[in-house]
Each structure stands twice: as structure tokens, then as C-alpha cells.
Design a protein around this motif. Structure first.
Motif, PDB file in Angstrom:
ATOM      1  N   ALA A   1      -4.964  -3.669 -13.266  1.00 48.11           N
ATOM      2  CA  ALA A   1      -4.303  -4.833 -13.868  1.00 48.11           C
ATOM      3  C   ALA A   1      -2.818  -4.561 -14.086  1.00 48.11           C
ATOM      4  N   GLU A   2      -2.492  -3.371 -14.545  1.00 45.07           N
ATOM      5  CA  GLU A   2      -1.081  -3.011 -14.737  1.00 45.07           C
ATOM      6  C   GLU A   2      -0.342  -2.976 -13.398  1.00 45.07           C
ATOM      7  N   LEU A   3      -1.017  -2.470 -12.392  1.00 42.18           N
ATOM      8  CA  LEU A   3      -0.413  -2.412 -11.062  1.00 42.18           C
ATOM      9  C   LEU A   3      -0.170  -3.813 -10.509  1.00 42.18           C
ATOM     10  N   ASP A   4      -1.112  -4.720 -10.741  1.00 41.94           N
ATOM     11  CA  ASP A   4      -0.937  -6.105 -10.301  1.00 41.94           C
ATOM     12  C   ASP A   4       0.251  -6.772 -10.992  1.00 41.94           C
TER      13      ASP A   4
ATOM     14  N   LYS B   1       1.721   8.420  -7.604  1.00 49.42           N
ATOM     15  CA  LYS B   1       2.299   9.721  -7.917  1.00 49.42           C
ATOM     16  C   LYS B   1       3.014   9.723  -9.275  1.00 49.42           C
ATOM     17  N   LYS B   2       3.757   8.669  -9.557  1.00 47.31           N
ATOM     18  CA  LYS B   2       4.548   8.630 -10.802  1.00 47.31           C
ATOM     19  C   LYS B   2       3.738   8.141 -11.997  1.00 47.31           C
ATOM     20  N   PHE B   3       2.769   7.270 -11.730  1.00 46.40           N
ATOM     21  CA  PHE B   3       1.973   6.672 -12.805  1.00 46.40           C
ATOM     22  C   PHE B   3       0.482   6.749 -12.454  1.00 46.40           C
ATOM     23  N   PRO B   4      -0.064   7.953 -12.399  1.00 50.57           N
ATOM     24  CA  PRO B   4      -1.457   8.104 -11.945  1.00 50.57           C
ATOM     25  C   PRO B   4      -2.490   7.429 -12.845  1.00 50.57           C
ATOM     26  N   ASN B   5      -2.144   7.140 -14.074  1.00 51.99           N
ATOM     27  CA  ASN B   5      -3.090   6.512 -15.000  1.00 51.99           C
ATOM     28  C   ASN B   5      -2.929   4.998 -15.081  1.00 51.99           C
TER      29      ASN B   5
ATOM     30  N   GLN C   1       0.818  -1.209   0.000  1.00 52.97           N
ATOM     31  CA  GLN C   1       0.000   0.000   0.000  1.00 52.97           C
ATOM     32  C   GLN C   1       0.852   1.259   0.000  1.00 52.97           C
ATOM     33  N   VAL C   2       1.947   1.249   0.760  1.00 53.14           N
ATOM     34  CA  VAL C   2       2.844   2.403   0.770  1.00 53.14           C
ATOM     35  C   VAL C   2       3.470   2.588  -0.613  1.00 53.14           C
ATOM     36  N   LEU C   3       3.902   1.505  -1.231  1.00 51.19           N
ATOM     37  CA  LEU C   3       4.490   1.612  -2.567  1.00 51.19           C
ATOM     38  C   LEU C   3       3.475   2.135  -3.577  1.00 51.19           C
ATOM     39  N   VAL C   4       2.240   1.680  -3.459  1.00 55.39           N
ATOM     40  CA  VAL C   4       1.189   2.153  -4.369  1.00 55.39           C
ATOM     41  C   VAL C   4       0.921   3.632  -4.143  1.00 55.39           C
TER      42      VAL C   4
END
Length: 199
Positions: free
Chosen positions: A180-183, A172-176, A163-166
Motif C-alpha cells: 500500500a505504501e509503495l502504491d 533496496k532503500k525501503f525493504p520494509n 518494476q525497475v524502480l521497485v
């Protein structure tokens, strides 16, 4: 069986000696060597040195060559690998394995950043965030110069570290970035036994 522990100690002794030898050999040039200094040390001309390292195929874009730092990284990294093995095989019930292994991972990241210079600000930031959130150890993995990070985290802190990394990095760096991409970018896994040869 003490054969394995004897081998580990032998490697610790040899790698420690190589660290000492590299400091003795290259310590007089802490800011690195010029191409001309390296060629002179090898009793070659700069052109002969360029030919010997195949600069015609692999151009080198450096003014100074940090032999001390690179040797320190290579030997200390190998030493950390051997110590990691030693800790895993120790069976010492008094030892906090996660803290000891995490310390080695953190030292590895520091060495990659400072001595080998193969980290980058984004990797450094991810490692710092994960450590503050409860990772025992965080470091780059793969080929370096970008790439991936790996973090040693207890089961009870996996979700809070993620959660902290997210929230502090990815949002912040990849708001869009989609879920699925985050997973695909950030996931938990457990260590396995590694590769083996089975007959």
C-alpha cells in the motif's frame, strides 16, 4: 492562427538573449561572488545588502553566490518550458514527440542538479534508473530538494519502468515498505488538459 507561434518565438528569442546576457554579466565569476563582491557591484555595504534581502528574517548560509549558474538555470528552464509548448503545438508529423519532450525533461533535471543544485542523490538515482528502463525523460518535480520525480514513459513500458524502480531503488532503500505504501509512492498517470477557466 500564427499569433500563438509568434508569441512562442518571441519568448524563445527573449530567453535566449537573457541567457547570453547572464553569461556576459556573471561569466567573469564562474565560481560565484562573495557577499562583499556583490555589495560592491551594487554600490552598497555588505550590511546594507544583508538588510535589503532581509537576512534578519531569512538567514543566508553561503560563502559564495553562484549568480551565473542560477541565472543560467532560470532562463534555460523557462526556455525549455516554452520549447515544450512549441513542440506540443507544432503538429509536425515527422517529429518524435516523446523523444523531443523527454530530452527537454532530461535537460531540466541536469540543470536542476548542476546549475540550481536543487536535486539530491536519491532523485538523481531514480531518474537514471527510469531512463535506463525506458523513460523518455525523467526529472524532479515539486519544490525540489527531495520531493518527487516525474517520468515520460510510453504505455507499453510503464510496468517495466515501475518494476525497475521497485527492485533497484525501493526494495533496496525501503525493504520494509508495504504494498500500500509503495502504491502511494509510485503510480502511473496520464497527462490531462490542465486547468482552465470556464464561463
Amino acid at each position: 492562427d500564427t499569433a500563438g507561434s509568434d508569441t512562442v518565438q518571441m519568448w524563445i528569442d527573449h530567453l535566449s538573449a537573457m541567457l547570453h546576457a547572464s553569461n556576459a554579466a556573471f561569466g567573469s565569476h564562474p565560481d560565484g561572488y562573495t557577499r562583499e563582491q556583490m555589495a560592491a557591484a551594487l554600490d552598497m555595504t555588505p550590511d546594507a545588502l544583508s538588510a535589503a534581502v532581509h537576512e534578519d528574517r531569512f538567514p543566508v548560509r553561503a560563502q559564495r553566490f553562484k549568480l551565473l549558474q542560477r541565472a543560467q538555470h532560470a532562463f534555460s528552464e523557462a526556455l525549455r518550458v516554452v520549447k515544450f509548448r512549441q513542440i506540443c503545438e507544432s503538429g509536425d508529423t515527422r517529429l518524435n514527440y516523446c523523444t523531443a519532450l523527454g530530452d527537454l525533461m532530461n535537460c531540466s533535471q541536469d540543470s536542476c542538479r548542476d546549475l540550481f543544485e536543487c536535486s539530491c542523490p536519491e532523485i538523481d538515482e531514480l531518474c537514471a534508473l527510469a531512463r535506463r528502463a525506458g523513460s523518455f525523460g525523467s526529472r524532479l518535480t515539486g519544490a525540489g530538494w527531495g520531493g518527487c520525480t516525474v517520468h515520460l514513459v510510453s504505455r507499453d513500458k510503464v510496468e517495466s519502468v515501475k518494476q525497475v524502480l521497485v527492485s533497484e531503488y525501493y526494495a533496496k532503500k525501503f525493504p520494509n515498505m508495504t504494498a500500500a505504501e509503495l502504491d502511494n509512492a509510485l503510480f502511473a498517470t496520464a497527462p490531462g488538459c490542465g486547468a482552465c477557466y470556464y464561463e
